[in-house]
Design a protein around this motif. Structure first.
Motif, mmCIF file in Angstrom:
data_model
loop_
_atom_site.group_PDB
_atom_site.id
_atom_site.type_symbol
_atom_site.label_atom_id
_atom_site.label_comp_id
_atom_site.label_asym_id
_atom_site.label_seq_id
_atom_site.Cartn_x
_atom_site.Cartn_y
_atom_site.Cartn_z
ATOM 1 N N ILE A 75 40.383 36.571 46.249
ATOM 2 C CA ILE A 75 39.976 35.156 46.298
ATOM 3 C C ILE A 75 38.493 35.026 45.976
ATOM 4 O O ILE A 75 38.085 34.176 45.186
ATOM 5 C CB ILE A 75 40.298 34.546 47.688
ATOM 6 C CG1 ILE A 75 41.820 34.422 47.872
ATOM 7 C CG2 ILE A 75 39.615 33.193 47.863
ATOM 8 C CD1 ILE A 75 42.248 34.131 49.304
ATOM 9 N N GLY A 76 37.694 35.885 46.575
ATOM 10 C CA GLY A 76 36.244 35.834 46.356
ATOM 11 C C GLY A 76 35.834 36.165 44.933
ATOM 12 O O GLY A 76 34.845 35.628 44.426
ATOM 13 N N ASP A 77 36.574 37.056 44.277
ATOM 14 C CA ASP A 77 36.233 37.475 42.919
ATOM 15 C C ASP A 77 36.861 36.619 41.830
ATOM 16 O O ASP A 77 36.429 36.657 40.685
ATOM 17 C CB ASP A 77 36.651 38.938 42.690
ATOM 18 C CG ASP A 77 35.794 39.925 43.458
ATOM 19 O OD1 ASP A 77 34.736 39.521 43.982
ATOM 20 O OD2 ASP A 77 36.183 41.104 43.529
ATOM 21 N N ALA A 78 37.913 35.858 42.173
ATOM 22 C CA ALA A 78 38.607 35.044 41.162
ATOM 23 C C ALA A 78 37.676 33.980 40.603
ATOM 24 O O ALA A 78 36.895 33.366 41.334
ATOM 25 C CB ALA A 78 39.851 34.402 41.768
ATOM 26 N N ARG A 79 37.765 33.792 39.318
ATOM 27 C CA ARG A 79 36.973 32.754 38.656
ATOM 28 C C ARG A 79 37.709 31.420 38.733
ATOM 29 O O ARG A 79 38.901 31.366 39.037
ATOM 30 C CB ARG A 79 36.735 33.155 37.198
ATOM 31 C CG ARG A 79 35.872 34.404 37.105
ATOM 32 C CD ARG A 79 35.525 34.747 35.680
ATOM 33 N NE ARG A 79 34.559 35.840 35.673
ATOM 34 C CZ ARG A 79 34.687 36.931 34.957
ATOM 35 N NH1 ARG A 79 35.725 37.091 34.170
ATOM 36 N NH2 ARG A 79 33.770 37.873 35.013
#
Length: 118
Positions: A75-79
């Motif tokens: 979730i944190g890395d998704a663009r």
């Protein structure tokens, strides 16, 4: 200390093999551009495997995976506009995918609409 270092190297090698395996599977399903992402410890936010449009693919091959931590990483890395997904398995097991419920429902709605129009 050497034992910890060797485990780290083996873990990285297993991670690389798993990412290559998932990229190959994506290609087998027709996503010919699937490949490993650029790996800089997640610093650039790229997925572990690229080529599945609109999906941020986080790949985990671990015996004792904390799926909540893995999902938070995805979730944190998704663009913007990407659905975070964790593709995971243990040794000698099959691949699974974990999604947030709302993302699954959106995908399911599209699938259901598509299959009803046939």
């Amino acid at each position: 200390v050497l034992e910890v270092w060797e485990m780290s190297i083996n873990s990285k090698a297993k991670g690389k093999r798993s990412e290559l395996e998932i990229a190959r599977i994506f290609r087998e399903y027709g996503y010919e551009d699937a490949r490993r992402g650029v790996q800089y410890n997640g610093a650039d936010g790229s997925a572990d495997v690229l080529g599945l449009p609109n999906i941020h693919a986080e790949i985990k091959h671990q015996e004792k995976l904390n799926i909540y931590d893995a999902m938070e990483q995805a979730i944190g890395d998704a663009r913007e506009g990407e659905i975070p997904a964790v593709f995971h398995r243990r040794n000698r097991d099959y691949w699974k995918v974990t999604l947030r419920l709302e993302d699954f429902m959106e995908i399911y709605k599209v699938w259901e609409t598509h299959t009803q129009t046939k």
